[in-house]
Design a protein around this motif. Structure first.
Motif, mmCIF file in Angstrom:
data_model
loop_
_atom_site.group_PDB
_atom_site.id
_atom_site.type_symbol
_atom_site.label_atom_id
_atom_site.label_comp_id
_atom_site.label_asym_id
_atom_site.label_seq_id
_atom_site.Cartn_x
_atom_site.Cartn_y
_atom_site.Cartn_z
ATOM 1 N N PHE A 126 -2.857 -9.166 -10.393
ATOM 2 C CA PHE A 126 -3.529 -8.080 -11.102
ATOM 3 C C PHE A 126 -3.079 -6.685 -10.699
ATOM 4 O O PHE A 126 -3.515 -5.701 -11.294
ATOM 5 C CB PHE A 126 -5.052 -8.196 -10.917
ATOM 6 N N ASP A 127 -2.222 -6.563 -9.722
ATOM 7 C CA ASP A 127 -1.767 -5.235 -9.299
ATOM 8 C C ASP A 127 -0.944 -4.599 -10.410
ATOM 9 O O ASP A 127 -0.026 -5.206 -10.953
ATOM 10 C CB ASP A 127 -0.940 -5.344 -8.019
ATOM 11 N N SER A 128 -1.257 -3.352 -10.731
ATOM 12 C CA SER A 128 -0.583 -2.661 -11.834
ATOM 13 C C SER A 128 0.653 -1.896 -11.377
ATOM 14 O O SER A 128 1.321 -1.280 -12.193
ATOM 15 C CB SER A 128 -1.557 -1.699 -12.500
ATOM 16 N N GLY A 129 0.943 -1.894 -10.085
ATOM 17 C CA GLY A 129 2.101 -1.175 -9.586
ATOM 18 C C GLY A 129 1.809 0.260 -9.189
ATOM 19 O O GLY A 129 2.677 0.951 -8.674
ATOM 20 N N MET A 130 0.596 0.736 -9.440
ATOM 21 C CA MET A 130 0.223 2.099 -9.050
ATOM 22 C C MET A 130 -0.135 2.118 -7.567
ATOM 23 O O MET A 130 -0.461 1.077 -6.988
ATOM 24 C CB MET A 130 -0.970 2.565 -9.876
ATOM 25 N N PRO A 131 -0.064 3.293 -6.943
ATOM 26 C CA PRO A 131 -0.428 3.380 -5.525
ATOM 27 C C PRO A 131 -1.874 2.935 -5.297
ATOM 28 O O PRO A 131 -2.786 3.383 -5.992
ATOM 29 C CB PRO A 131 -0.268 4.866 -5.203
ATOM 30 N N ILE A 132 -2.062 2.042 -4.354
ATOM 31 C CA ILE A 132 -3.392 1.501 -4.073
ATOM 32 C C ILE A 132 -4.096 2.390 -3.052
ATOM 33 O O ILE A 132 -3.523 2.732 -2.022
ATOM 34 C CB ILE A 132 -3.293 0.055 -3.550
ATOM 35 N N ARG A 133 -5.326 2.764 -3.344
ATOM 36 C CA ARG A 133 -6.115 3.597 -2.447
ATOM 37 C C ARG A 133 -6.932 2.752 -1.478
ATOM 38 O O ARG A 133 -7.100 3.075 -0.321
ATOM 39 C CB ARG A 133 -7.043 4.502 -3.268
ATOM 40 N N SER A 134 -7.458 1.636 -1.958
ATOM 41 C CA SER A 134 -8.279 0.778 -1.092
ATOM 42 C C SER A 134 -8.261 -0.654 -1.604
ATOM 43 O O SER A 134 -8.052 -0.903 -2.788
ATOM 44 C CB SER A 134 -9.720 1.283 -1.046
ATOM 45 N N ILE A 135 -8.468 -1.566 -0.672
ATOM 46 C CA ILE A 135 -8.608 -2.980 -1.002
ATOM 47 C C ILE A 135 -9.851 -3.473 -0.280
ATOM 48 O O ILE A 135 -10.023 -3.244 0.913
ATOM 49 C CB ILE A 135 -7.387 -3.811 -0.552
ATOM 50 N N GLY A 136 -10.728 -4.119 -1.013
ATOM 51 C CA GLY A 136 -11.947 -4.670 -0.418
ATOM 52 C C GLY A 136 -11.996 -6.166 -0.634
ATOM 53 O O GLY A 136 -11.676 -6.660 -1.718
#
Length: 115
Positions: free
Chosen positions: A40-50
């Protein structure tokens, strides 16, 4: 598992995946997290993962599989308990994953905030 992006890039998403069996071993949980992240990752910079878990079980109540090496599973539990014991005795930063030593990792700093 939830992945948060900056509000300028759309906010984030939340997805879940049911594990095939109950477990409290990180080696069983991580593959599910990576599957969700890569799917599901869109390739945009990820800010947080929970990551949140429910319906977990304790080792004594786990049903073993006929297709799995029981001795190897018991060694994995003993190893996980040893790591937990070391962290309890010497602190959270005493045993870390190798990625926690990368220049941009925040794990060591975050662990020092809760001691």
């Amino acid at each position: 598992m939830s992945i948060g992006y900056s509000k300028q890039t759309g906010g984030g998403l939340s997805r879940q995946k049911k594990m095939g069996r109950a477990s409290n071993l990180s080696q069983d949980i991580f593959p599910y997290c990576f599957t969700i992240l890569h799917t599901f990752d869109s390739g945009m910079p990820i800010r947080s993962i929970g990551i949140s878990l429910s319906n977990t079980s304790i080792q004594e109540e786990e049903q073993m599989s006929l297709f799995e090496d029981i001795d190897q599973r018991e060694r994995a539990y003993a190893f996980a308990k040893t790591i937990d014991d070391i962290r309890l005795r010497y602190g959270k930063n005493s045993v870390l994953r190798e990625s926690s030593h990368l220049p941009h990792s925040t794990a060591r700093y975050r662990n020092s905030l809760t001691d």
